[in-house]
Write a protein that holds these residues in place. Sequence first.
Motif, PDB file in Angstrom:
ATOM      1  N   UNK A 128      46.856  37.714  74.156  1.00 17.83           N
ATOM      2  CA  UNK A 128      46.301  37.219  72.892  1.00 17.83           C
ATOM      3  C   UNK A 128      47.130  36.059  72.344  1.00 17.83           C
ATOM      4  N   UNK A 129      48.444  36.161  72.477  1.00 17.55           N
ATOM      5  CA  UNK A 129      49.304  35.074  71.994  1.00 17.55           C
ATOM      6  C   UNK A 129      49.038  33.793  72.792  1.00 17.55           C
ATOM      7  N   UNK A 130      48.895  33.937  74.103  1.00 13.86           N
ATOM      8  CA  UNK A 130      48.590  32.782  74.949  1.00 13.86           C
ATOM      9  C   UNK A 130      47.234  32.183  74.592  1.00 13.86           C
ATOM     10  N   UNK A 131      46.245  33.047  74.388  1.00  9.55           N
ATOM     11  CA  UNK A 131      44.909  32.582  74.008  1.00  9.55           C
ATOM     12  C   UNK A 131      44.947  31.825  72.688  1.00  9.55           C
ATOM     13  N   UNK A 132      45.680  32.360  71.717  1.00  7.15           N
ATOM     14  CA  UNK A 132      45.713  31.710  70.408  1.00  7.15           C
ATOM     15  C   UNK A 132      46.427  30.366  70.474  1.00  7.15           C
ATOM     16  N   UNK A 135      46.571  28.254  73.054  1.00  2.00           N
ATOM     17  CA  UNK A 135      45.649  27.279  73.629  1.00  2.00           C
ATOM     18  C   UNK A 135      44.534  26.908  72.669  1.00  2.00           C
ATOM     19  N   UNK A 136      44.051  27.897  71.904  1.00  2.00           N
ATOM     20  CA  UNK A 136      42.973  27.630  70.947  1.00  2.00           C
ATOM     21  C   UNK A 136      43.451  26.743  69.800  1.00  2.00           C
ATOM     22  N   UNK A 137      44.689  26.944  69.343  1.00  2.36           N
ATOM     23  CA  UNK A 137      45.255  26.075  68.299  1.00  2.36           C
ATOM     24  C   UNK A 137      45.305  24.632  68.797  1.00  2.36           C
ATOM     25  N   UNK A 138      45.760  24.457  70.035  1.00  2.00           N
ATOM     26  CA  UNK A 138      45.808  23.115  70.614  1.00  2.00           C
ATOM     27  C   UNK A 138      44.405  22.522  70.688  1.00  2.00           C
ATOM     28  N   UNK A 139      43.454  23.307  71.203  1.00  2.00           N
ATOM     29  CA  UNK A 139      42.088  22.807  71.346  1.00  2.00           C
ATOM     30  C   UNK A 139      41.461  22.467  70.013  1.00  2.00           C
ATOM     31  N   UNK A 140      41.684  23.299  68.991  1.00  2.00           N
ATOM     32  CA  UNK A 140      41.120  23.050  67.671  1.00  2.00           C
ATOM     33  C   UNK A 140      41.693  21.776  67.060  1.00  2.00           C
ATOM     34  N   UNK A 141      43.018  21.635  67.094  1.00  2.00           N
ATOM     35  CA  UNK A 141      43.656  20.457  66.496  1.00  2.00           C
ATOM     36  C   UNK A 141      43.216  19.185  67.199  1.00  2.00           C
ATOM     37  N   UNK A 173      50.545  20.479  66.480  1.00  2.93           N
ATOM     38  CA  UNK A 173      50.065  21.708  65.848  1.00  2.93           C
ATOM     39  C   UNK A 173      50.492  22.934  66.660  1.00  2.93           C
ATOM     40  N   UNK A 174      50.460  22.808  67.975  1.00  4.08           N
ATOM     41  CA  UNK A 174      50.881  23.905  68.846  1.00  4.08           C
ATOM     42  C   UNK A 174      52.364  24.189  68.665  1.00  4.08           C
ATOM     43  N   UNK A 175      53.184  23.147  68.471  1.00  6.24           N
ATOM     44  CA  UNK A 175      54.618  23.338  68.252  1.00  6.24           C
ATOM     45  C   UNK A 175      54.875  24.112  66.958  1.00  6.24           C
ATOM     46  N   UNK A 176      54.095  23.812  65.917  1.00  8.82           N
ATOM     47  CA  UNK A 176      54.220  24.574  64.675  1.00  8.82           C
ATOM     48  C   UNK A 176      53.864  26.034  64.927  1.00  8.82           C
ATOM     49  N   UNK A 177      52.816  26.266  65.681  1.00 11.23           N
ATOM     50  CA  UNK A 177      52.428  27.634  66.042  1.00 11.23           C
ATOM     51  C   UNK A 177      53.557  28.335  66.790  1.00 11.23           C
ATOM     52  N   UNK A 178      54.164  27.655  67.744  1.00 17.79           N
ATOM     53  CA  UNK A 178      55.263  28.253  68.510  1.00 17.79           C
ATOM     54  C   UNK A 178      56.423  28.655  67.606  1.00 17.79           C
ATOM     55  N   UNK A 179      56.780  27.776  66.687  1.00 13.51           N
ATOM     56  CA  UNK A 179      57.978  27.982  65.872  1.00 13.51           C
ATOM     57  C   UNK A 179      57.742  28.886  64.668  1.00 13.51           C
ATOM     58  N   UNK A 180      56.488  29.304  64.468  1.00 15.81           N
ATOM     59  CA  UNK A 180      56.149  30.112  63.298  1.00 15.81           C
ATOM     60  C   UNK A 180      56.138  31.592  63.695  1.00 15.81           C
ATOM     61  N   UNK A 181      57.099  32.397  63.224  1.00 18.81           N
ATOM     62  CA  UNK A 181      57.175  33.806  63.633  1.00 18.81           C
ATOM     63  C   UNK A 181      55.981  34.647  63.199  1.00 18.81           C
ATOM     64  N   UNK A 212      40.862  35.437  67.586  1.00 16.51           N
ATOM     65  CA  UNK A 212      39.399  35.330  67.493  1.00 16.51           C
ATOM     66  C   UNK A 212      38.973  34.350  66.407  1.00 16.51           C
ATOM     67  N   UNK A 213      39.740  34.289  65.314  1.00 14.65           N
ATOM     68  CA  UNK A 213      39.424  33.340  64.251  1.00 14.65           C
ATOM     69  C   UNK A 213      39.596  31.904  64.742  1.00 14.65           C
ATOM     70  N   UNK A 214      40.688  31.624  65.438  1.00 15.34           N
ATOM     71  CA  UNK A 214      40.915  30.262  65.938  1.00 15.34           C
ATOM     72  C   UNK A 214      39.895  29.907  67.014  1.00 15.34           C
ATOM     73  N   UNK A 215      39.568  30.875  67.877  1.00 16.57           N
ATOM     74  CA  UNK A 215      38.562  30.592  68.911  1.00 16.57           C
ATOM     75  C   UNK A 215      37.213  30.269  68.290  1.00 16.57           C
ATOM     76  N   UNK A 216      36.859  30.985  67.222  1.00 17.69           N
ATOM     77  CA  UNK A 216      35.601  30.696  66.538  1.00 17.69           C
ATOM     78  C   UNK A 216      35.621  29.286  65.945  1.00 17.69           C
ATOM     79  N   UNK A 217      36.733  28.922  65.283  1.00 16.85           N
ATOM     80  CA  UNK A 217      36.845  27.587  64.695  1.00 16.85           C
ATOM     81  C   UNK A 217      36.813  26.508  65.776  1.00 16.85           C
ATOM     82  N   UNK A 218      37.454  26.782  66.896  1.00 13.08           N
ATOM     83  CA  UNK A 218      37.483  25.827  68.013  1.00 13.08           C
ATOM     84  C   UNK A 218      36.073  25.617  68.568  1.00 13.08           C
TER      85      UNK A 218
END
Length: 623
Positions: free
Chosen positions: A108-112, A114-120, A137-145, A163-169
């Motif tokens: 799920x973390x991997x999916x999210x 990739x989806x953050x990258x795709x959405x941005x 945007x993906x770097x912010x996701x990585x660094x955000x606990x 699932x929320x990010x995938x829907x937005x993407x």
Amino acid sequence: MLGTPKAEQTTTFDTCRRDLPAAFAITAFIFLIAHGRFLFDPFVVNDDVRQQLFWMRSWIDPQLYSPRDILTQFSAQYVSWGVRGLYRLFALFRGDPLIVSKFVAGALYTLMGGAIFGLARRIVGGGSLGRHIGFAALAVFWLHPYFLHNISGGLARAFAGPLLVCLLWAWTADRGRLALLCLVLEALFIPYIFALCAGAFGLAWLWDMTHGKQKALPAGASTINIAAAFAVGGAVTLAFNLALTAAGFGPLISKANMVGRVIFTDAGRLDIFPTPSLFKLALLSPLEKLMPFQVWGPALGGVAAVCFGILLLVTVRKAPWRKAARNSASIAAIVAASLLLYWVSSLVLLKLFLPERYIEYSVHILWCLALGIPLGAATARLATGRNWRVAGAVLVLTLAMLAGARLQGEGLYHYEEYAPLYEAVRRTDKDAVIAGHPSLMDDVLTFGRRRVYATFETSQPWCVGLWDKVEPRLYKIFGAYYSDDAEAIIRMCQEEGIDYLVVDDRNYSPEFLHPAKEYMPLSQALGLPGWASWAAEPIASVAESLGAAKTAPKPPHRSDTYRGGVPFFAPFDEYIVDVVQQAHGQFALLDEERFPGERIGPHQRLIDIRSAAQRAGRSKETK
């Protein structure tokens, strides 16, 4: 609400095919750095796993966790149908749910990521600019606990962000059917996010009905398709909620019945009152988690926040906000739905679950985009010359390594401290019922693999039917645990079907029952890392000269009480004090002649109540 003109929807999306696989691969790599060494450790898990997944071991060994047990029934009903089905599939291959949960979290973390990258990337239209903004945007996701913390455990909430990010993407990519599929999956895995996204689709549909030129809905999201997704998702969500009540654990408590009760405050089981403000949820909490306050301490964390703020001010003016806005119909719809459902759920608390759930996921995703767009645009302007490709790759990998280091064990807790106790409990009959301090019983239930009488995690006062069954148990176990009457303890255990008691003598100490508030020097409270410890004293001196106190309260440590300064959550803390006072320090369970049991380590004993009852009976006959 913002919409996307039809002319722009048909524009060719320019992108590098290697970028998205790289985003997935690096995100998976970060997860392995952060959680890899814990994947097969049976005692390192997310805390809520002990409430939601323990009972799934009965799929592998039917003798464990009787289906007639109240706590087993509740935990099974509490887990969403999608999560149940997924883990049931793994159980066919005898997959231990505690181990499986970590691999589910990694997926799920991997999916999210990739989806953050795709959405941005989609929001700014792809191309070189989209590539840079996507990775920023993906770097912010990585660094955000926050994200890994919520995903750890592979529970229902772990599916909310992905699932929320995938829907937005999918929505932003103009793939309406795929977005609606994500909506239905939300109903199966995390129903309150289904409510949020259904609200967003509803608002977008109303926008399209009243605005002819600009459309908010993606292609394929026709009225018929939306209605079908709403019908399926709504039916699943409604049936899931009704099943909880039908099983005897509902309905959910009303707001009127919560007002004025200490158990629904920070001192009690659920911190519902007061409801968190939008300012805290949207600004303070994300910044507190994102900035390194917990890692570097408040002083250096504040310095880092100021430096980061200056960097944003320098880059934000030249960011492509207008281009992003034209492609942000999905974002606008989610924001509007979040605000609406936050307001409605605040009026009807718990009927739509907690108000903050409709804000926090949306807000943290927005922070990734809001920070990624200006930072990515700035790197795109700097991306000149032949050496930039190598420098960019080095920068991304450096950020990945920093993220992996920061996220070490995020959302996981270590429970191996009581491993000898778990082994002793496993030697009992598989249908045995164990009792003890409810906070410790969560661990016994999960790692000892035996039914227990009452636990902290399953003490949920917002489920009326469940609480009617659990509340009396808590009073009975505390009344017996701190009693001075051995016969009353045995009688209670026999009436309640308890076979064994776990006694920890530390639970009877004055420090545990009446802990004093501890303080530490201000220089220590700053919490500076080792490399910056030299600055602690000067900073503390300056703060004291400005009127700050010389000492600060020590933060509460995670313990078996789950609350700093009390033996259990209110109102049971006061009840325990009353029982302790009546016992006058003569606690029957500490008498090893009456209750010998099996000693486990220096502090714990496992007492066979059935043997104790037989000895008590023989003692009466002798008299």
